[in-house]
Design a protein around this motif. Sequence first.
Motif, PDB file in Angstrom:
ATOM      1  N   VAL A 148       0.854  -1.184   0.000  1.00 44.47           N
ATOM      2  CA  VAL A 148       0.000   0.000   0.000  1.00 44.47           C
ATOM      3  C   VAL A 148       0.892   1.236   0.000  1.00 44.47           C
ATOM      4  CG1 VAL A 148      -1.944   1.170   1.124  1.00 44.47           C
ATOM      5  CG2 VAL A 148      -1.647  -1.291   1.439  1.00 44.47           C
ATOM      6  N   VAL A 149       0.481   2.271  -0.724  1.00 38.30           N
ATOM      7  CA  VAL A 149       1.161   3.565  -0.717  1.00 38.30           C
ATOM      8  C   VAL A 149       0.139   4.627  -0.321  1.00 38.30           C
ATOM      9  CG1 VAL A 149       2.427   5.276  -2.078  1.00 38.30           C
ATOM     10  CG2 VAL A 149       2.708   2.839  -2.567  1.00 38.30           C
ATOM     11  N   VAL A 150       0.538   5.528   0.572  1.00 42.80           N
ATOM     12  CA  VAL A 150      -0.348   6.606   1.022  1.00 42.80           C
ATOM     13  C   VAL A 150       0.228   7.950   0.598  1.00 42.80           C
ATOM     14  CG1 VAL A 150      -1.546   7.644   2.969  1.00 42.80           C
ATOM     15  CG2 VAL A 150      -0.930   5.239   3.057  1.00 42.80           C
ATOM     16  N   VAL A 154      -1.632  -1.068  -3.916  1.00 39.52           N
ATOM     17  CA  VAL A 154      -2.826  -0.240  -3.774  1.00 39.52           C
ATOM     18  C   VAL A 154      -2.371   1.161  -3.389  1.00 39.52           C
ATOM     19  CG1 VAL A 154      -5.032   0.092  -2.620  1.00 39.52           C
ATOM     20  CG2 VAL A 154      -4.192  -2.232  -3.042  1.00 39.52           C
ATOM     21  N   VAL A 155      -2.661   2.134  -4.224  1.00 37.15           N
ATOM     22  CA  VAL A 155      -2.291   3.526  -3.950  1.00 37.15           C
ATOM     23  C   VAL A 155      -3.519   4.240  -3.388  1.00 37.15           C
ATOM     24  CG1 VAL A 155      -1.407   5.686  -4.894  1.00 37.15           C
ATOM     25  CG2 VAL A 155      -0.587   3.485  -5.804  1.00 37.15           C
ATOM     26  N   VAL A 156      -3.357   4.836  -2.218  1.00 44.49           N
ATOM     27  CA  VAL A 156      -4.431   5.537  -1.512  1.00 44.49           C
ATOM     28  C   VAL A 156      -4.042   7.003  -1.405  1.00 44.49           C
ATOM     29  CG1 VAL A 156      -5.741   5.685   0.649  1.00 44.49           C
ATOM     30  CG2 VAL A 156      -4.979   3.451  -0.198  1.00 44.49           C
ATOM     31  N   ALA A 157      -4.971   7.916  -1.691  1.00 49.88           N
ATOM     32  CA  ALA A 157      -4.644   9.343  -1.652  1.00 49.88           C
ATOM     33  C   ALA A 157      -5.776  10.147  -1.035  1.00 49.88           C
ATOM     34  CB  ALA A 157      -4.335   9.864  -3.062  1.00 49.88           C
ATOM     35  N   ALA A 209      -9.340   7.184  -3.778  1.00 57.13           N
ATOM     36  CA  ALA A 209      -9.489   8.547  -3.274  1.00 57.13           C
ATOM     37  C   ALA A 209     -10.336   8.520  -2.006  1.00 57.13           C
ATOM     38  CB  ALA A 209     -10.153   9.427  -4.327  1.00 57.13           C
ATOM     39  N   VAL A 210      -9.853   9.174  -0.953  1.00 59.98           N
ATOM     40  CA  VAL A 210     -10.504   9.082   0.355  1.00 59.98           C
ATOM     41  C   VAL A 210     -10.994  10.447   0.824  1.00 59.98           C
ATOM     42  CG1 VAL A 210     -10.288   8.304   2.742  1.00 59.98           C
ATOM     43  CG2 VAL A 210      -8.992   7.150   0.933  1.00 59.98           C
TER      44      VAL A 210
END
Length: 372
Positions: A234-236, A263-266, A287-288
Amino acid sequence: MDQGSGTRLGVAELRQLWAAYGHDLLLHDPGGRGECLVRRGELIATAEALDPVLDRYRRWVDDVQHDEGLLLARVRLRGAERDRCVDMARETAGVAANHVHFGCPVMYGTPVMYGTGAQAQQAPPVPEPPAAQWEPPVVVGVLDTGCDPHPWFRERPWFEPVPEVLDADDDAGQDRQAGHGTFVSGVLLQHAPGAVLRVQRVLSSLGFTDDYTVVAGLRSLRLAAASRGERVGVVVLTAGCHTADDECPPILRDELAHWSGSVVVAAAGNQGLSRPFWPAALPSVVAVAATGPDGALAEFSNFGAWVDAAAPGVAVTSSFVRMTGNGRRDFGFASWSGTSFAAPRVAAAIATALHERRTPEEATRFFRLRSS
């Protein structure tokens, strides 16, 4: 604040950055549909486009910085052309402006600190996450302001300090986003205590970064993982940008294409707009948005069809660091609001799903279903 289409940005945080650092930053199309913040007079050119760019703009080129690993060059302009960098990028293939990314806590307040300095006795500390260590490891990359050796981290076998810069402008006061990365790392650890965190400093303690720096940070994270034989699950990313054409900056899009196995989370951003915020708005990125205590979308949170998930982002409490006299640092806790702090909550849930042996596709789908 525009709660609809977001065609006018009108956001105080962009204007504040521009006013404070206007000699380096350019506010393009202020008040218009293409309002965005870029590095004044900078063009990012691919290796293939560099020679044609230099031929076309040579008389305005002040400096060229090459990065052979990124296959990119940063071209700095001089004179009046510095303020035409966005238009020049549109006129030339293989060239882009260097968009400014800004961090995603709510800008109208500073962290409310607990357990630091004179307030140490006035509020109980947040319980420390358990000293878990998942096997096989689940690695989470954190691109932020760094991570200080807070007691939550310093005894963990994977911990490698990336010290926070607390006063980058030397004004004898802590910068408004100093401690941000330590805080975000704490949110992750609270909700995924067995994860391995790998931190890259890409966001300044003053609250901004740019396309070039973020891409360099992502690439460094990839190379470091490869050298260790690790796979980053995972990348944040807790910062982002708007662009003049509401399309993702090309170099950022191209770099994230290398992360298909992760999984890229931004963070979705805090402007209360539906206008795409990059890289969060990329289809490949989770996108969060942020919710409040009642579970409803926070007033400041961006929204729209490009937003994939939501998590608590109001008055979140986590680990923090602050500067004191004589160059000392005190570790404690802070309460902060923003989509920056919702994003690591989602990243932690996805990391937990990976720990439970779900594939990245299953982990992402699982969380999106749970948060919908």
